[in-house]
Design an enzyme around this catalytic site. Structure first.
Site, mmCIF file in Angstrom:
data_model
loop_
_atom_site.group_PDB
_atom_site.id
_atom_site.type_symbol
_atom_site.label_atom_id
_atom_site.label_comp_id
_atom_site.label_asym_id
_atom_site.label_seq_id
_atom_site.Cartn_x
_atom_site.Cartn_y
_atom_site.Cartn_z
ATOM 1 N N ALA A 63 0.857 -1.183 0.000
ATOM 2 C CA ALA A 63 0.000 0.000 0.000
ATOM 3 C C ALA A 63 0.893 1.232 0.000
ATOM 4 C CB ALA A 63 -0.868 -0.013 1.252
ATOM 5 N N GLY A 109 0.519 -5.100 0.947
ATOM 6 C CA GLY A 109 -0.687 -5.156 0.132
ATOM 7 C C GLY A 109 -0.435 -5.820 -1.213
ATOM 8 N N GLU A 132 4.453 -5.419 7.177
ATOM 9 C CA GLU A 132 3.671 -4.355 7.825
ATOM 10 C C GLU A 132 4.086 -4.089 9.270
ATOM 11 O OE1 GLU A 132 2.439 -6.685 5.838
ATOM 12 O OE2 GLU A 132 0.838 -5.893 4.569
#
Ligand code: 3H9
Length: 711
Positions: A63, A109, A132
């Site tokens: 992301a 992502g 993450e």
């Protein structure tokens, strides 16, 4: 809006190409365009299958990290990620085989998008990962739910808590990818997709059922991971949230597990931990941008090096070069000094080997790159000389003059001085443009920071070469100005001053060290000084006294000098702020002598010793750091507050989840920091003077990072 996702037909297959340079990050509009393109592929009668691929050097690096700043509350995040989860389910429900074709990296992502595809193929050198937690969040697009179904809970726990990417062959063995493509990736992916279409094969990861035994084993792995995180993720919340999300995935149906993932993600994304880690992600990349040094500045390749001085630092620096595969001459005055230095290097490698991090063969090969010498023979061949002799101005000046005489005109002349004036060495060398500070941090072969000190005449090419070299050496290079102590040690003098004064006022060495390790530092100030050597600081103080200066404003405690006079230099002599089992041992015990010295010094200064709360210790020490950091910034010895944060994270192990001393000050609130400075000034004296920048920022209602970092 620009086309960030392209659609084309090739050989009866819809090819969806994500093209958002440099790393195909999933900005909000990219998500939407992928959704549209997959829908188009499903509706396209000419397409029998769909391939999703990245343009450029990578698949998708995750992301868009910057976009997380827009999520101000957990509710914002819940709304956004609900949409993402629905989008990925829509993709997964495609009625034609959907194949992710991975090269470079599929991270965060990016891997979650790939997991929502029916199949994944990759090049042999591709990597997949869920990093993450390194950003203080958890996979928020189904990764904690799909990855355990694909690869098992143990593998998912390892990948999502540790964040380290997994190479394609291991990902294949774990079931994360289905096939490795030799040759052209797109062609291989199209052939694979057509075969799946021919066989009418579609596999939805969310529908994979984990067996009851698998669930039990997975839950046990969750417990074991929580226990091990106590050591590996001290002070962090995200790795624990990862475990909770994976646990939910093991015990709940997919949709309910996904809701739990979204809730945990939403709490993490607004946490100070995540903001701090995201800040460091970008700060680490910013440091390479140096004012006045263009991106395309000329650089020299460093293929041979020489280090002068085989002491603790010189030896560690030589190891750093050898570890990077660069042959290095290690020079000292006589054989005895060299043998001592090489003995220490050998012992260090033995420790690395005993931990299983190097084989005996690798150690021999690396040691063979270090050539001990007592002469300047071969110095005419080297591209850089790093001076690491005693912290003595005259000795260093002589060393620079000699180094300049025996090397090529384009050889970089670097000094590992931790405090002294680079410009004086530059003058002594007669080649000032080639002279630069390369300040390593102890132990030099371990700590990732390299302070690159820019002298008045240091050439742009020498700075650019130093930055490139720091990467090659596995370090993060930060360019700083040439003030006393540069940035790291200039600020550290204030950190240490407060530690000494707190000791005299009533805290103990053990309390202060414990409070700072609880704060997240790997070692407290006194433990750190015992490692670095009390003699090092004492000699610097002596030099400063000889030129009428001191390291920090304010009262200077006499205790460190008294220890020095007693020959208590720290670990190496078996005694310092603590007692050690033997010289060189790390096993320490408190020593009543320190308490006695503190009582004596307090009495001399008219201080009535008192119990000191842990909170006061943190507040005093961190306020001293931030106030001096503000001066360093204002005087432009550091380019950005982020540079200071990176220096402290990589030079001293400042806890990443607190973002560095400047970010931490912002998280406390600069108005609080300023009122503390004023309070200390009233209590202790005018040496606590607010840095003008601090006052200005508070008056403007801003932090070191403007208004945005913590809102
Ligand atoms: C996530 O995915 C959450 C999900 O669960 C979804 C939730 C809904 N975003 O590092 P480089 C920039 S969280 C924005 O120098 P390299 C970077 O700042 C994300 N920008 O190159 C730099 O900009 P600049 C999980 C990004 O070749 C430029 O790209 N993913 C992003 O040494 C080049 O980067 C990660 O944590 C991003 N995601 O290394 C992976 N990534 O040129 C983060 C990079 O202006 N990325 N940029 O300074 C990396 O680890 C490395 O960038 C990578 C390439 C290994 C990919």
């Amino acid at each position: 809006m620009a086309d960030l996702v392209r659609y084309e037909l090739k050989d009866g297959v819809a090819v969806v190409t994500i093209d958002n340079p440099p790393v195909n990050a999933l900005a909000p509009e990219v998500w939407g365009q992928i959704d549209e393109a997959v829908k188009r592929g499903v509706a396209d009668p000419s397409a029998g299958a769909i391939v999703l691929i990245g343009a450029g050097t990578t698949f998708i690096a995750g992301a868009d990290i910057k976009a997380f700043d827009l999520l101000r509350t957990p509710a914002d995040s819940m709304t956004r990620s609900e949409g993402t989860h629905a989008l990925l389910k829509r993709m997964e429900d495609a009625t034609k085989p959907l194949v992710a074709a991975i090269h470079g990296n599929a991270l965060g992502g990016g891997l979650e998008v790939a997991q929502a595809c029916h199949f994944r193929v990759a090049t042999k050198d591709a990597k997949v990962g869920q990093p993450e937690a390194l950003l203080g969040i958890i996979p928020g697009a189904g990764g904690t739910q799909r990855l355990p179904r694909l690869a098992g809970a143990t593998m998912a726990l390892e990948m999502c808590t540790g964040g380290r990417p997994v190479p394609a062959p291991r990902a294949l063995a774990a079931g994360i990818i289905d096939h490795i493509v030799d040759g052209n990736l797109l062609d291989g992916a199209i052939a694979f997709a057509k075969a799946k279409a021919g066989a009418h094969e579609i596999r939805k990861v969310r529908e994979i059922v984990i067996s009851p035994d698998g669930v039990q084993a997975g839950l046990a792995a969750c417990d074991a991971m929580r226990a091990s995180l106590k050591n590996t993720a001290k002070g962090m919340a995200a790795p624990y949230a990862v475990v909770s999300a994976i646990e939910a995935g093991l015990t709940l149906p997919f949709d309910q597990g996904s809701v739990r993932e979204r809730e945990l993600f939403a709490d993490c994304v607004v946490s100070t931990e995540s903001k701090a880690l995201r800040h460091l992600f970008f700060a680490e990349r910013e440091v390479a941008k140096v004012p006045g040094v263009p991106k395309d500045a000329k650089t020299n390749d460093i293929t041979r090096a020489a280090v002068i001085g085989a002491g603790t630092m010189g030896g560690g620096i030589a190891m750093t070069y050898a570890n990077a595969g660069i042959p290095v001459l290690l020079k000292d005055v006589d054989r005895a000094a060299l043998e001592r230095g090489l003995g220490t290097i050998r012992r260090n490698y033995d420790v690395t080997m005993s931990k299983g991090k190097m084989t005996a063969e690798q150690v021999e090969k690396t040691m063979a790159l270090i050539t001990p010498t007592t002469t300047y023979d071969g110095f005419d061949q080297v591209d850089i000389v790093v001076e690491a002799v005693f912290e003595n101005m005259e000795l260093k000046k002589t060393t620079f003059a000699e180094a300049a005489r025996v090397t090529r005109a384009d050889c970089v002349l670097a000094s590992n001085s931790s405090t002294l004036d680079i410009d004086e060495f530059a003058r002594a060398s007669g080649r000032p443009a080639q002279v630069v500070g390369h300040h390593f941090f102890s132990p030099a072969n371990v700590m990732k920071l390299l302070e690159i000190v820019r002298g008045r005449e240091t050439g742009k090419d020498v700075i650019a070469t130093s930055l490139k070299l720091s990467k090659k050496l596995g370090k993060v290079g930060v360019v700083v100005g040439n003030c006393f102590g540069f940035v790291a040690n200039r600020m550290l003098a204030y950190y240490m001053r407060e530690a000494y004064l707190l000791l005299e006022e009533g805290a103990s060495v053990e309390q202060i060290d414990r409070v700072l390790t609880d704060f997240g530092l790997p070692v407290g100030p006194f433990g750190m000084q015992d490692i670095a050597g009390i003699d090092v600081g004492a000699r610097i103080r002596q030099y400063l006294a000889s030129i009428g200066k001191s390291r920090a404003e304010g009262p200077q405690s006499a205790i460190p000098d008294r220890l020095f006079e007693m020959g208590r230099y720290g670990q190496k002599t078996g005694a310092g702020w603590y007692m050690y089992d033997a010289p060189g041992s790390r096993n320490r015990t408190p020593d009543l002598l320190i308490e006695q010295l503190a009582n004596e010094e307090a009495k001399k200064r008219g201080i009535v010793r008192r119990p000191i709360a842990d909170e006061e210790i943190v507040a005093r020490i961190m306020t001293a750091l931030a106030n001096e950091g503000a001066r360093v910034l204002e005087e432009q010895f550091a380019t950005r507050p982020g540079d200071i944060d990176i220096i402290y994270v990589y030079g001293f192990g400042f806890p990443r989840q607190r973002g560095g001393p400047m970010f931490y000050a912002d998280s406390v609130g600069l108005s609080t920091v300023l009122s503390r400075v004023n309070e200390y000034r009233a209590r202790f004296g005018d040496y606590w003077e607010p840095a003008p920048l601090l006052g200005r920022l508070v008056a403007e209602g801003r932090g070191f990072y403007g208004e945005s970092a913590l809102t």
